[in-house]
Design a protein around this motif. Structure first.
Motif: not given
Lengths: 87, 87
Positions: A42-47, B12, B42-44
């Motif tokens: 599991i990681g993070k996704y940032i826009e 998201t 912020i998402g995963k």
């Protein structure tokens, strides 16, 4: 004149770091019947939307942001994609 | 015979949902001097390794996993990419 950019930042735990949340999600999926699941990380996704002089400047700023605040470089890796916003 | 797949899942928040963590990170970045930052969401990001009969089967399983466990479809959107592992 500044230009606007959209960026997608992906933050992942370094492979050597134990991902306890990922392991928990993996067991959850297996208990739901998804026996084929072999690994979950599991990681993070940032826009991030930002304005900068040009693409090189935006790239440089974003790299510093990741290093200073968005990621923890001791245990995490990061990567990002940057694209100009069409206006 | 089963085949192994790597997948990257992006989760998201729906655009209508307030992202308080994203807003906090945006202020943090601005206070660090990144005045060009206009928005942060912020998402995963989840990496799942799974074995399945074929790509269509893996796709179908992963879509169900997202819906059942990985994402909360009430407030989140999800998307994923799937690629076979070269062995």
């Amino acid at each position: 004149m500044t230009q606007k950019f959209n960026s997608r930042v992906y933050i992942t735990l370094r492979p050597s770091v134990l991902d306890t949340a990922g392991t928990a999600v993996m067991s959850g999926l297996q208990q739901l019947g998804y026996q084929g699941v072999e690994n979950v990380r599991i990681g993070k996704y940032i826009e991030v939307t930002l304005s900068a002089e040009n693409q090189a400047d935006a790239d440089k700023q974003l790299d510093k942001m990741c290093d200073q605040l968005l990621a923890n470089p001791v245990i995490e890796n990061y990567a990002f994609e940057l694209s100009p916003v069409e206006e």
